[in-house]
Design an enzyme around this catalytic site. Structure first.
Site, PDB file in Angstrom:
ATOM      1  N   GLU A 179       0.816  -1.222   0.000  1.00 13.60           N
ATOM      2  CA  GLU A 179       0.000   0.000   0.000  1.00 13.60           C
ATOM      3  C   GLU A 179       0.848   1.270   0.000  1.00 13.60           C
ATOM      4  O   GLU A 179       0.355   2.352   0.329  1.00 13.60           O
ATOM      5  CB  GLU A 179      -0.966   0.013   1.192  1.00 13.60           C
ATOM      6  N   HIS A 190      -2.866   2.543   8.276  1.00 15.22           N
ATOM      7  CA  HIS A 190      -4.010   1.805   7.747  1.00 15.22           C
ATOM      8  C   HIS A 190      -4.207   0.563   8.598  1.00 15.22           C
ATOM      9  O   HIS A 190      -3.235  -0.085   8.994  1.00 15.22           O
ATOM     10  CB  HIS A 190      -3.743   1.419   6.295  1.00 15.22           C
ATOM     11  N   HIS A 226      -7.546  -2.521  10.044  1.00 15.71           N
ATOM     12  CA  HIS A 226      -8.843  -3.149   9.820  1.00 15.71           C
ATOM     13  C   HIS A 226      -9.621  -3.222  11.137  1.00 15.71           C
ATOM     14  O   HIS A 226      -9.853  -4.318  11.658  1.00 15.71           O
ATOM     15  CB  HIS A 226      -8.656  -4.567   9.259  1.00 15.71           C
ATOM     16  N   GLU A 235     -17.336  12.991  22.416  1.00 16.74           N
ATOM     17  CA  GLU A 235     -16.041  13.540  21.996  1.00 16.74           C
ATOM     18  C   GLU A 235     -15.831  13.563  20.474  1.00 16.74           C
ATOM     19  O   GLU A 235     -14.948  14.258  19.985  1.00 16.74           O
ATOM     20  CB  GLU A 235     -14.905  12.732  22.633  1.00 16.74           C
ATOM     21  N   HIS A 284     -13.197  -2.719   3.760  1.00 19.93           N
ATOM     22  CA  HIS A 284     -11.789  -3.137   3.879  1.00 19.93           C
ATOM     23  C   HIS A 284     -11.184  -2.623   5.187  1.00 19.93           C
ATOM     24  O   HIS A 284     -10.670  -3.414   5.968  1.00 19.93           O
ATOM     25  CB  HIS A 284     -10.995  -2.637   2.662  1.00 19.93           C
TER      26      HIS A 284
END
Ligand code: 2HA
Ligand code: ZN
Length: 271
Positions: free
Chosen positions: A116, A139, A141, A169, A210
């Site tokens: 990525e 990144h 999941h 918040e 994803h």
């Protein structure tokens, strides 16, 4: 020369990947992090004139020429970074041509940076264009955020609004909201470009069905954004199939944003 294994940026990468793994956000080889480093600081630990090998990135990143990043490796598990950082991480510098990465340390088994990398470096360029102090792109999941992707409309205003409603918040932590991309094939320049386009506007970008991207000036900011979204998504998933008796109203969210003096997406509220 100081010992690279004691460098604060290596320690930070070990600490954050271990945390993210234990939170269940990075199963197997899921997730990736890139962290832009100060060349002078790196120079205290590494000979910057010694390039171990060069690796093509597959795209041009002219504004990042000469910039140094520590990046998680492709196929590597967050679970293993702590015990073997040199194998699972790498320190790269973008070469003069803008399309080659010079390996300065790491990927010791002959590996390379995350698949990525386009989304990461393009996101760095996008964030730096709006915030010159941005340093981190991550990144992962996260479980509840991902679960929410399957039962909630994948649309920026609606998705952000629901998250904002779930924790007091939220509108203060991410007043800029959450960008949303549809499901796309990952690991290529197309999703990288789409992510970067969103990153000009948002520090958080959902990759439909994803995962999530977060960006910030340091590890705490990027991680804090992701964990706040994940907390809100968890509350949503715990409550979405029950009658809603109470909610934080839009006027209250506005009151919060104004009390904390944050620039928020007014168009994401229904006032
Ligand atoms: O690197 O999470 O998106 C593994 C991934 C790909
Ligand atoms: Zn992923």
């Amino acid at each position: 020369m100081k010992d690279i294994f004691t460098a604060p940026f290596v320690e930070e990468m070990k600490d954050i990947t271990a945390n993210m793994y234990r939170l269940g956000w990075d199963e197997r080889n899921g997730g990736n992090i890139s962290y832009m480093l100060d060349p002078q600081t790196v120079g205290e630990y590494l000979d910057l004139s010694h390039v171990i090998r060069t690796i093509p990135t597959g795209f041009e990143a002219k504004p990042l020429i000469g910039k140094i990043f520590i990046v998680t490796g492709t196929g590597k598990y967050f679970r293993n970074v702590e015990k073997d950082p040199e194998r699972n991480l790498g320190i790269i510098r973008i070469a003069e041509d803008g399309t080659t990465a010079e390996l300065l340390w790491g990927y010791s088994d002959g590996g390379k940076f995350t698949s990525e990398l386009p989304a990461h470096l393009m996101s760095h360029m996008a964030r730096l264009s709006v915030d010159p102090q941005n340093r981190v792109v991550m990144h992962c999941h996260p479980t509840y955020t991902l679960a929410m992707n399957f039962v909630h409309p994948l649309e920026e205003k609606a998705f952000t609004h629901t998250l904002w409603e779930m924790c007091t918040e939220c509108i203060v932590v991410f007043p800029d909201g959450v960008g949303v991309l549809p499901w796309m094939l990952c690991g290529n320049n197309t999703i990288g470009e789409a992510t970067a386009e969103k990153m000009k506007e948002f520090r958080l970008v959902v990759w439909g069905m994803h995962g999530l991207y977060g960006a910030g000036r340091d590890m705490d900011e990027a991680f804090g954004l992701v964990e706040t979204v994940e907390k809100a998504a968890q509350i949503y998933m715990l409550t979405c199939n029950r009658p809603r008796l109470n909610t934080i109203r839009d006027e209250q969210m506005q009151e919060l944003a104004e009390a904390f003096g944050v620039q928020y997406r007014k168009d994401f509220l229904n006032l």
